[in-house]
Design a protein around this motif. Structure first.
Motif, short mmCIF file in Angstrom:
data_model
loop_
_atom_site.label_atom_id
_atom_site.label_comp_id
_atom_site.label_asym_id
_atom_site.label_seq_id
_atom_site.Cartn_x
_atom_site.Cartn_y
_atom_site.Cartn_z
N LEU A 99 11.26 11.47 1.22
CA LEU A 99 9.87 11.74 0.95
C LEU A 99 8.85 10.69 1.15
N ILE A 100 9.45 9.72 0.42
CA ILE A 100 8.59 8.28 0.22
C ILE A 100 8.38 7.89 2.02
N ALA A 101 9.11 7.96 2.95
CA ALA A 101 8.97 7.52 4.14
C ALA A 101 8.03 8.39 4.91
N TRP A 102 8.38 9.76 4.61
CA TRP A 102 7.32 10.85 5.39
C TRP A 102 5.87 10.59 4.81
N TYR A 103 5.93 10.67 3.60
CA TYR A 103 4.61 10.45 3.09
C TYR A 103 3.73 9.10 3.26
N GLY A 104 4.57 8.22 3.30
CA GLY A 104 3.98 6.90 3.68
C GLY A 104 3.49 6.91 4.96
N ALA A 105 4.51 7.29 5.83
CA ALA A 105 4.14 7.41 7.39
C ALA A 105 2.81 7.94 7.49
N LYS A 106 2.77 9.27 6.85
CA LYS A 106 1.52 9.98 6.99
C LYS A 106 0.16 9.28 6.49
N LEU A 107 0.43 8.64 5.24
CA LEU A 107 -0.65 7.94 4.71
C LEU A 107 -1.16 6.77 5.52
N THR A 108 -0.16 6.10 6.16
CA THR A 108 -0.31 5.18 7.06
C THR A 108 -1.07 5.37 8.38
N TRP A 109 -0.79 6.51 8.64
CA TRP A 109 -1.43 7.16 9.82
C TRP A 109 -2.93 7.54 9.68
N GLU A 110 -2.94 8.21 8.45
CA GLU A 110 -4.49 8.63 8.12
C GLU A 110 -5.27 7.21 7.85
N GLU A 111 -4.77 6.41 7.34
CA GLU A 111 -5.48 5.15 6.89
C GLU A 111 -5.73 4.34 8.63
N TYR A 112 -4.98 4.46 9.29
CA TYR A 112 -5.05 3.98 10.63
C TYR A 112 -6.28 4.67 11.36
N GLN A 113 -6.19 6.10 11.46
CA GLN A 113 -7.29 7.03 12.00
C GLN A 113 -8.50 6.78 11.18
N TRP A 114 -8.52 6.69 10.08
CA TRP A 114 -9.99 6.54 9.41
C TRP A 114 -10.44 5.18 9.55
N GLU A 115 -9.72 4.41 9.84
CA GLU A 115 -9.94 2.81 9.92
C GLU A 115 -10.40 2.15 8.65
N SER A 116 -9.88 2.62 7.47
CA SER A 116 -10.18 2.03 6.20
C SER A 116 -9.99 0.65 6.20
N LEU A 117 -10.65 -0.02 5.27
CA LEU A 117 -10.23 -1.40 5.31
C LEU A 117 -9.93 -1.84 3.81
N SER A 118 -9.20 -2.89 3.35
CA SER A 118 -8.86 -3.29 2.10
C SER A 118 -10.10 -3.81 1.41
#
Length: 159
Positions: A99-118
């Motif tokens: 679950l951590i890997a799945w949702y972590g990958a999902k969140l990473t992909w969303e942040e990549y698509q949204w082009e979120s910055l730190s």
């Protein structure tokens, strides 16, 4: 020859993260002492590297059978039910890590698509988040190795 499981890649990654945390913290202390100011990136990088260090260390502990576990029931059971209990423990751990890997990958992909910055340095947020699913997957591999070793009797409950 005594069996000694290892997680070399995770040990290397954890050591590197710890060394970098130490160096940038030392650099920040020296800069603060000399100039009275602080380096802006140290906190953001330190938090990120601490997460990497935690997951890498947890993977090493999994491989070496070093996580805390109450083994009273396991040691009291005969071999057949003990194997079932070991499989159940591993299945529960695999579900959580999956679950951590799945949702972590999902969140990473969303942040990549949204082009979120730190918030601190303005770096792409997915650079930091990518390590969550990767190291969770590494922990899944180490959990599978540990489970096989425990079922084969190659790892003892007590150090």
């Amino acid at each position: 020859m005594k069996f000694s499981p290892d997680a070399r890649l995770e040990r290397w990654l954890g050591s590197l993260a710890l060394a970098i945390i130490s160096l940038i913290s030392l650099g920040n202390v020296i800069t603060r002492y000399v100039t009275g100011g602080s380096l802006a990136f140290t906190e953001e990088f330190s938090v990120f590297l601490l997460v990497v260090l935690t997951f890498a260390g947890a993977a090493v502990a999994l491989r070496r059978n070093g996580h805390i576990r109450v083994g009273l029931l396991e040691r009291a059971l005969p071999p057949g039910p003990r194997r079932v209990l070991i499989l159940f423990q591993s299945l529960c751990g695999a579900i959580v890590l999956g679950l951590i890997a799945w949702y972590g990958a999902k969140l990473t992909w969303e942040e990549y698509q949204w082009e979120s910055l730190s918030p601190g340095l303005g770096l792409p947020q997915w650079w930091y988040l990518l390590w969550l699913p990767l190291l969770s997957a590494a922990m899944l591999v180490r959990l599978a190795q540990q489970t096989l070793d425990r079922l084969r009797g190659r790892l003892d409950d007590e150090p």
